[in-house]
Scaffold this motif. Sequence first.
Motif: not given
Length: 167
Positions: A6-11, A33-43, A49-58
């Motif tokens: 995993p690296t920062v920025g990967r989906v 359906q899974p939610l879209a997420a981007v890696i924000a930090y790799v432990h 750690n992820l930035t995630v979007w719910d099914q409404n795009g929030e």
Amino acid sequence: MTRITPTVGRVLHFIPTAGYMAGRKLAFGNPTQPLAAVIAYVHSDTMVNLTVWDQNGEQFSVCSVPLVQDGCDMVVGSFFAKWMPYQKGQAAKTESLESQLAGKPAIGIDLAAEQDRCVRVFLEKGAIVKVEGIPLELDHDAVVRVHPANVPLIFLPRTARPAESSE
């Protein structure tokens, strides 16, 4: 079995529990359906750690998410992240290409260009180059200029080089 680092920025795909989403008042009406997420930090290779979007795009963040890869155990009843099928396929293709092309000659060098502190590198069709760590096989000949430190070769000292022709 291909493991992806995993690296920062990967989906990734984020798989939450219904209870987690309801507790945060986030849209999750279709748990198939899974939610879209981007890696924000790799432990580590198994925790991000992820930035995630719910099914409404929030957008929302989730820390310390287990990253489940093929061959790893999954914690039942907990949220987790996993690689998308496309990424797993690309990683398998890269691994296969690396193993097929191991030991294949990749480059030739024009040492005369070294005086400019650049080296012209002649890459033949079929040469293997890495772009951002991903090995690629060239489908055509190419010439590039690079700093000698970026060429993974040992240069002969000037005194050990063959004499240049005066023609």
